[in-house]
Motif scaffolding. Structure first.
Motif, PDB file in Angstrom:
ATOM      1  N   LEU A 148       0.821  -1.219   0.000  1.00 32.12           N
ATOM      2  CA  LEU A 148       0.000   0.000   0.000  1.00 32.12           C
ATOM      3  C   LEU A 148       0.857   1.274   0.000  1.00 32.12           C
ATOM      4  CD1 LEU A 148      -2.920  -0.982   2.384  1.00 32.12           C
ATOM      5  CD2 LEU A 148      -2.895  -0.929  -0.117  1.00 32.12           C
ATOM      6  N   MET A 149       2.065   1.161   0.543  1.00 32.98           N
ATOM      7  CA  MET A 149       2.952   2.327   0.552  1.00 32.98           C
ATOM      8  C   MET A 149       3.337   2.750  -0.867  1.00 32.98           C
ATOM      9  SD  MET A 149       3.610   3.646   3.552  1.00 32.98           S
ATOM     10  CE  MET A 149       5.175   4.525   3.352  1.00 32.98           C
ATOM     11  N   SER A 150       3.288   1.816  -1.801  1.00 32.97           N
ATOM     12  CA  SER A 150       3.723   2.172  -3.156  1.00 32.97           C
ATOM     13  C   SER A 150       2.581   2.169  -4.174  1.00 32.97           C
ATOM     14  CB  SER A 150       4.838   1.229  -3.615  1.00 32.97           C
ATOM     15  OG  SER A 150       4.381  -0.097  -3.586  1.00 32.97           O
ATOM     16  N   LEU A 151       1.354   2.127  -3.661  1.00 32.35           N
ATOM     17  CA  LEU A 151       0.195   2.132  -4.553  1.00 32.35           C
ATOM     18  C   LEU A 151      -0.848   3.111  -4.040  1.00 32.35           C
ATOM     19  CD1 LEU A 151      -0.324  -1.723  -4.815  1.00 32.35           C
ATOM     20  CD2 LEU A 151       0.414  -0.251  -6.685  1.00 32.35           C
ATOM     21  N   GLU A 152      -1.574   3.659  -4.931  1.00 30.41           N
ATOM     22  CA  GLU A 152      -2.704   4.531  -4.554  1.00 30.41           C
ATOM     23  C   GLU A 152      -3.672   3.769  -3.660  1.00 30.41           C
ATOM     24  OE1 GLU A 152      -4.820   7.302  -5.020  1.00 30.41           O
ATOM     25  OE2 GLU A 152      -4.076   8.272  -6.807  1.00 30.41           O
ATOM     26  N   SER A 153      -4.057   2.606  -4.165  1.00 33.53           N
ATOM     27  CA  SER A 153      -4.976   1.753  -3.427  1.00 33.53           C
ATOM     28  C   SER A 153      -4.856   0.340  -3.972  1.00 33.53           C
ATOM     29  CB  SER A 153      -6.404   2.269  -3.596  1.00 33.53           C
ATOM     30  OG  SER A 153      -6.852   1.995  -4.898  1.00 33.53           O
ATOM     31  N   ALA A 154      -5.397  -0.608  -3.238  1.00 28.32           N
ATOM     32  CA  ALA A 154      -5.305  -1.992  -3.694  1.00 28.32           C
ATOM     33  C   ALA A 154      -6.544  -2.764  -3.296  1.00 28.32           C
ATOM     34  CB  ALA A 154      -4.063  -2.645  -3.112  1.00 28.32           C
ATOM     35  N   GLU A 155      -6.965  -3.651  -4.164  1.00 32.73           N
ATOM     36  CA  GLU A 155      -8.142  -4.476  -3.905  1.00 32.73           C
ATOM     37  C   GLU A 155      -7.764  -5.716  -3.110  1.00 32.73           C
ATOM     38  OE1 GLU A 155     -10.003  -5.346  -7.634  1.00 32.73           O
ATOM     39  OE2 GLU A 155     -10.084  -3.245  -8.245  1.00 32.73           O
ATOM     40  N   PHE A 156      -8.748  -6.220  -2.405  1.00 33.03           N
ATOM     41  CA  PHE A 156      -8.555  -7.423  -1.590  1.00 33.03           C
ATOM     42  C   PHE A 156      -7.895  -8.546  -2.391  1.00 33.03           C
ATOM     43  CE2 PHE A 156      -9.705 -11.388   0.405  1.00 33.03           C
ATOM     44  CZ  PHE A 156      -9.690 -11.120   1.759  1.00 33.03           C
ATOM     45  N   THR A 157      -8.439  -8.823  -3.550  1.00 28.96           N
ATOM     46  CA  THR A 157      -7.936  -9.938  -4.359  1.00 28.96           C
ATOM     47  C   THR A 157      -6.494  -9.704  -4.825  1.00 28.96           C
ATOM     48  OG1 THR A 157      -8.990  -8.902  -6.275  1.00 28.96           O
ATOM     49  CG2 THR A 157     -10.197 -10.651  -5.173  1.00 28.96           C
ATOM     50  N   PHE A 158      -6.187  -8.450  -5.100  1.00 31.97           N
ATOM     51  CA  PHE A 158      -4.821  -8.104  -5.486  1.00 31.97           C
ATOM     52  C   PHE A 158      -3.862  -8.371  -4.322  1.00 31.97           C
ATOM     53  CE2 PHE A 158      -1.363  -5.005  -5.376  1.00 31.97           C
ATOM     54  CZ  PHE A 158      -0.792  -5.138  -6.635  1.00 31.97           C
ATOM     55  N   LEU A 159      -4.240  -7.896  -3.142  1.00 32.33           N
ATOM     56  CA  LEU A 159      -3.401  -8.102  -1.962  1.00 32.33           C
ATOM     57  C   LEU A 159      -3.242  -9.584  -1.661  1.00 32.33           C
ATOM     58  CD1 LEU A 159      -4.761  -5.266   0.374  1.00 32.33           C
ATOM     59  CD2 LEU A 159      -2.541  -5.325  -0.777  1.00 32.33           C
ATOM     60  N   LYS A 160      -4.333 -10.309  -1.840  1.00 36.13           N
ATOM     61  CA  LYS A 160      -4.299 -11.749  -1.583  1.00 36.13           C
ATOM     62  C   LYS A 160      -3.292 -12.426  -2.507  1.00 36.13           C
ATOM     63  CE  LYS A 160      -7.461 -15.723  -1.395  1.00 36.13           C
ATOM     64  NZ  LYS A 160      -7.008 -16.467  -2.589  1.00 36.13           N
ATOM     65  N   GLU A 161      -3.320 -12.050  -3.761  1.00 30.78           N
ATOM     66  CA  GLU A 161      -2.412 -12.673  -4.717  1.00 30.78           C
ATOM     67  C   GLU A 161      -0.954 -12.281  -4.444  1.00 30.78           C
ATOM     68  OE1 GLU A 161      -3.201 -11.841  -8.990  1.00 30.78           O
ATOM     69  OE2 GLU A 161      -1.116 -12.579  -9.094  1.00 30.78           O
TER      70      GLU A 161
ATOM     71  N   GLU B  80      -8.468  -1.047  12.029  1.00 32.71           N
ATOM     72  CA  GLU B  80      -8.838  -0.619  13.374  1.00 32.71           C
ATOM     73  C   GLU B  80      -7.787   0.292  14.009  1.00 32.71           C
ATOM     74  OE1 GLU B  80     -10.755  -4.146  15.536  1.00 32.71           O
ATOM     75  OE2 GLU B  80     -11.818  -3.597  13.680  1.00 32.71           O
ATOM     76  N   ALA B  81      -6.546   0.082  13.617  1.00 31.84           N
ATOM     77  CA  ALA B  81      -5.470   0.937  14.121  1.00 31.84           C
ATOM     78  C   ALA B  81      -5.423   2.272  13.385  1.00 31.84           C
ATOM     79  CB  ALA B  81      -4.132   0.221  13.973  1.00 31.84           C
ATOM     80  N   GLY B  82      -6.214   2.370  12.343  1.00 26.54           N
ATOM     81  CA  GLY B  82      -6.202   3.606  11.556  1.00 26.54           C
ATOM     82  C   GLY B  82      -5.021   3.699  10.595  1.00 26.54           C
ATOM     83  N   TYR B  83      -4.378   2.581  10.361  1.00 26.49           N
ATOM     84  CA  TYR B  83      -3.224   2.597   9.445  1.00 26.49           C
ATOM     85  C   TYR B  83      -3.666   2.523   7.992  1.00 26.49           C
ATOM     86  CZ  TYR B  83      -0.010   1.732  13.369  1.00 26.49           C
ATOM     87  OH  TYR B  83       0.711   1.823  14.525  1.00 26.49           O
ATOM     88  N   ILE B  84      -4.835   1.959   7.763  1.00 29.22           N
ATOM     89  CA  ILE B  84      -5.373   1.912   6.401  1.00 29.22           C
ATOM     90  C   ILE B  84      -6.866   2.238   6.453  1.00 29.22           C
ATOM     91  CG2 ILE B  84      -3.714   0.130   5.685  1.00 29.22           C
ATOM     92  CD1 ILE B  84      -5.963  -1.910   5.704  1.00 29.22           C
ATOM     93  N   SER B  85      -7.393   2.667   5.326  1.00 25.38           N
ATOM     94  CA  SER B  85      -8.841   2.843   5.226  1.00 25.38           C
ATOM     95  C   SER B  85      -9.358   1.781   4.267  1.00 25.38           C
ATOM     96  CB  SER B  85      -9.188   4.238   4.721  1.00 25.38           C
ATOM     97  OG  SER B  85      -8.694   4.412   3.418  1.00 25.38           O
ATOM     98  N   VAL B  86     -10.552   1.307   4.559  1.00 28.69           N
ATOM     99  CA  VAL B  86     -11.117   0.210   3.783  1.00 28.69           C
ATOM    100  C   VAL B  86     -12.486   0.625   3.274  1.00 28.69           C
ATOM    101  CG1 VAL B  86     -11.869  -2.198   3.869  1.00 28.69           C
ATOM    102  CG2 VAL B  86      -9.898  -1.457   5.224  1.00 28.69           C
ATOM    103  N   GLU B  87     -12.683   0.440   1.988  1.00 27.93           N
ATOM    104  CA  GLU B  87     -13.957   0.811   1.386  1.00 27.93           C
ATOM    105  C   GLU B  87     -14.585  -0.412   0.751  1.00 27.93           C
ATOM    106  OE1 GLU B  87     -13.602   4.053  -1.615  1.00 27.93           O
ATOM    107  OE2 GLU B  87     -15.556   3.184  -2.182  1.00 27.93           O
ATOM    108  N   LYS B  88     -15.822  -0.643   1.102  1.00 25.21           N
ATOM    109  CA  LYS B  88     -16.515  -1.794   0.535  1.00 25.21           C
ATOM    110  C   LYS B  88     -17.551  -1.319  -0.483  1.00 25.21           C
ATOM    111  CE  LYS B  88     -15.200  -4.216   4.430  1.00 25.21           C
ATOM    112  NZ  LYS B  88     -14.739  -5.586   4.169  1.00 25.21           N
ATOM    113  N   SER B  89     -17.442  -1.838  -1.687  1.00 20.87           N
ATOM    114  CA  SER B  89     -18.382  -1.453  -2.745  1.00 20.87           C
ATOM    115  C   SER B  89     -18.651  -2.674  -3.621  1.00 20.87           C
ATOM    116  CB  SER B  89     -17.776  -0.324  -3.573  1.00 20.87           C
ATOM    117  OG  SER B  89     -16.552  -0.769  -4.134  1.00 20.87           O
ATOM    118  N   PHE B  90     -19.035  -2.436  -4.849  1.00 19.41           N
ATOM    119  CA  PHE B  90     -19.241  -3.536  -5.786  1.00 19.41           C
ATOM    120  C   PHE B  90     -18.551  -3.264  -7.114  1.00 19.41           C
ATOM    121  CE2 PHE B  90     -22.442  -4.531  -2.735  1.00 19.41           C
ATOM    122  CZ  PHE B  90     -22.545  -5.902  -2.787  1.00 19.41           C
ATOM    123  N   LYS B  91     -17.995  -4.314  -7.660  1.00 20.94           N
ATOM    124  CA  LYS B  91     -17.413  -4.238  -9.009  1.00 20.94           C
ATOM    125  C   LYS B  91     -18.386  -5.062  -9.842  1.00 20.94           C
ATOM    126  CE  LYS B  91     -12.989  -5.552  -9.715  1.00 20.94           C
ATOM    127  NZ  LYS B  91     -11.792  -6.283 -10.204  1.00 20.94           N
TER     128      LYS B  91
END
Lengths: 94, 94
Positions: free
Chosen positions: B21-34, B52-63
């Motif tokens: 995440l430090m080197s990307l704008e944002s990343a999807e769950f599946t991308f991180l998983k891979e 929960e620590a506030g280190y990342i923000s998480v957005e849930k939507s639909f593709k």
DNA sequence: TAAACTAGTTTATATTATAAACCAAAATAT
DNA sequence: ATATTTTGGTTTATAATATAAACTAGTTTA
């Protein structure tokens, strides 16, 4: 993409112990305890684990009448530490 | 001598997530998983902790019709990561 | 000679990481 | 149409780990 981090070294106290031993000929239990700010119990356990993995060698003797535990890093420990640091760079560089 | 390593970051999977995440704008769950080669369960748990620590923000939507979880590092997360890296240097630079 | 200290070890506990089991919806195969 | 598999996750159970508390054996000090 991310190589596994050696779990034996990816532990704050064990890493601190190894870090100290990497720059010293040898170190006594009490010295390590003071420098790492750990409890004797925790230190004892972690020294055992490093020793069992062959990353350090431990010699028990006496200083006068008191027990003396002296630790040294082994060639295998040096290799493991260097590998750990290199792997870690994948995680923290960029 | 040795400053404490932030336990939230001193974890292989969470560190890998943050590293990405430090080197990307944002990343999807599946991308991180891979990229991290983790199981979905483990990833889900670790994302929660970072969130929960506030280190990342998480957005849930639909593709299209499928759920989509998108993660971004926060300023607080960037700070924590940088602090962690600096602290770590005490341990690994001799 | 009792109390406190040194230098540890052993054991119990609390925390953590991890995967297994689960869920809802969507896509695919029959 | 309707099972069956796949996708994109979450929840929960388990195994591993770190850590401190409790303990030991001997030594020094009061």
């Amino acid at each position: 993409m991310f190589k596994d981090l050696d779990p034996l070294l990816h532990s704050q106290l064990r890493l601190a112990i190894m870090s100290l031993l990497m720059s010293l000929e040898s170190a006594e239990f009490t010295f390590l305890k003071e420098k790492t700010n750990s409890t004797a119990g925790n230190l004892s356990v972690q020294i055992d684990k490093l020793s069992e993995a062959g990353y350090i060698s431990v010699e028990k003797s006496f200083k006068g009448k008191k027990p003396l535990t002296t630790c040294k890093v082994t060639p295998r420990g040096i290799k493991a530490f260097e590998d750990y640091v290199n792997t870690l760079k994948q995680y923290i560089n960029k």
